[in-house]
Design an enzyme around this catalytic site. Structure first.
Site, PDB file in Angstrom:
ATOM      1  N   CYS A 114       0.838  -1.332   0.200  1.00 18.64           N
ATOM      2  CA  CYS A 114      -0.089  -0.169  -0.063  1.00 18.64           C
ATOM      3  C   CYS A 114       0.878   1.274  -0.086  1.00 18.64           C
ATOM      4  O   CYS A 114       0.288   2.279  -0.277  1.00 18.64           O
ATOM      5  CB  CYS A 114      -0.975  -0.192   1.086  1.00 18.64           C
ATOM      6  N   HIS A 239      -3.200   6.588   2.627  1.00 19.11           N
ATOM      7  CA  HIS A 239      -3.876   5.434   2.248  1.00 19.11           C
ATOM      8  C   HIS A 239      -5.079   5.400   2.778  1.00 19.11           C
ATOM      9  O   HIS A 239      -5.276   5.273   3.932  1.00 19.11           O
ATOM     10  CB  HIS A 239      -2.709   4.294   2.584  1.00 19.11           C
ATOM     11  N   ASN A 269     -10.524  -0.657   0.225  1.00 20.41           N
ATOM     12  CA  ASN A 269      -8.836  -0.499   0.373  1.00 20.41           C
ATOM     13  C   ASN A 269      -8.514  -0.925  -0.805  1.00 20.41           C
ATOM     14  O   ASN A 269      -8.361  -2.191  -1.217  1.00 20.41           O
ATOM     15  CB  ASN A 269      -8.334  -1.335   1.564  1.00 20.41           C
TER      16      ASN A 269
END
Ligand code: UT7
Length: 316
Positions: A114, A239, A269
């Site tokens: 990520c 993020h 996500n």
């Protein structure tokens, strides 16, 4: 070493909308649990005509178009991903071919989970400075739906597919600073190519603690290294893993919550794609305008972290 600034942006949403209620028909979960614990309401999965590569090509094409530059001006092509369709050719090579980029440039995928998009920005900056050229293409793209164990409620409700891309330009005077790191941890794993089926596994609470410690640390380090205070930063794009992580950091830092964007409600996500997708939406919504100073912060598998202070220079 010259700095970089962002001069083009594009994104690609996956075609299939999957709501929390849809998932509640597959695993023992509920819209109430998912939305209150994560802020996620729905996510998008690739439909039968899409893949990580088609999303990456679409986002990259849009970014190139918005920048107003020609494909042969791109001097480096980086894709940040943990879910590339093939181990080889890399996603970046597929993008290169589809966009008709030059053959004499470095083209590679970056895996920093990520944090990958921000690692990708810094890899592009290094290669532009070392290898020559003015413009770079950096894509963050994931098809995490391929890697989900749809019987594991602790992970399958969290992730989604998508892509975001930027064009960066070398600049003498644009403000720029970065923080990159990794701890070498197994709190988030996905098996590699081989006889074992690849799935996302995560120790959620450990990663939550890591994230809420790492984001403020990254932002403070960026401020210290650049001398730019949070008041002088226009937007902070973290993020998009969990709304509670971002809210926790805002409280901890006593920061202005209006500077922290969230869109995990629509996409879940999306790992390396989440930051460039959020940036694209913010530009489209007028929340980021040319000349704005941005802080981008990523954290995740590895355990990796990355932060960057970067200017959105606008498009032609
Ligand atoms: O992108 C990489 C970075 N990743 C992250 O940043 C993720 C960080 N972690 C998190 O966001 C959170 O830890 C999660 C959202 C993953 C989990 O939230 P939590 O508040 O930490 O929940 P938990 O893991 O402590 O689980 C609490 C309860 C458990 O039940 P018991 O043991 O209390 O009875 C779980 O079994 O919630 C249960 N649970 C669920 N219940 C309904 C776990 N997943 C679900 C689910 N639906 N989908």
């Amino acid at each position: 070493m010259k700095n970089i600034e962002i001069v083009g942006y594009g994104m690609a949403k996956a075609g299939k909308v999957v709501t929390n209620d849809d998932l509640a028909k597959i695993v023992d979960t509920s819209h109430e649990w998912i939305s209150t614990r994560t802020g996620i309401v729905e996510r998008r999965f690739c439909d039968e005509n899409e893949s990580a590569n088609t999303l990456a090509v679409k986002a990259a094409s849009e970014a190139l178009k918005s920048s107003g530059i020609a494909a042969d001006q791109i001097a480096v092509c980086i894709c940040a991903t943990v879910s590339s369709e093939y181990v080889t050719p890399s996603m970046a090579c597929v993008v290169q071919r589809n966009l008709g980029l030059r053959e004499d440039i470095p083209v590679l995928d970056v895996n920093a989970a990520c944090s990958g998009f921000i690692y990708g920005l810094e890899v592009a900056r290094g290669l532009l400075n070392g290898n020559g050229g003015e413009y770079g293409l950096v894509v963050g793209c994931e098809q995490l739906s391929r890697l989900l164990d749809m019987t594991d409620r602790s992970t399958c409700v969290l992730f989604g597919d998508g892509a975001g891309a930027v064009i960066v330009r070398l600049s003498e005077d644009a403000p720029y600073e970065k923080v990159l790191g990794a701890r070498g941890g197994y709190e988030i794993t996905v098996e590699g190519a081989g006889p074992v089926v690849s799935h996302v596994h995560m120790e959620g609470q450990e990663v939550f603690k890591f994230a809420t410690a790492t984001i403020p640390k990254c932002i403070e380090e960026l401020q210290g290294k650049s001398g730019v205070s949070l008041d002088d930063v226009d937007q902070i794009i973290c993020h998009q893993a969990n709304a509670r992580i971002i809210d926790h950091c805002i409280r901890k830092m006593k920061a202005d919550s209006s500077k922290f964007y969230k869109n995990m409600d629509k996409y879940g996500n999306t790992s390396a794609a989440s930051i460039p997708m959020a940036l694209c939406e913010m530009v489209s919504e007028g929340k980021v305008i040319p000349g704005n100073k941005l802080i981008l912060v990523g954290f995740g598998g590895g355990l990796t972290w990355a932060g960057v202070l970067i200017r959105f220079g606008g498009t032609k």
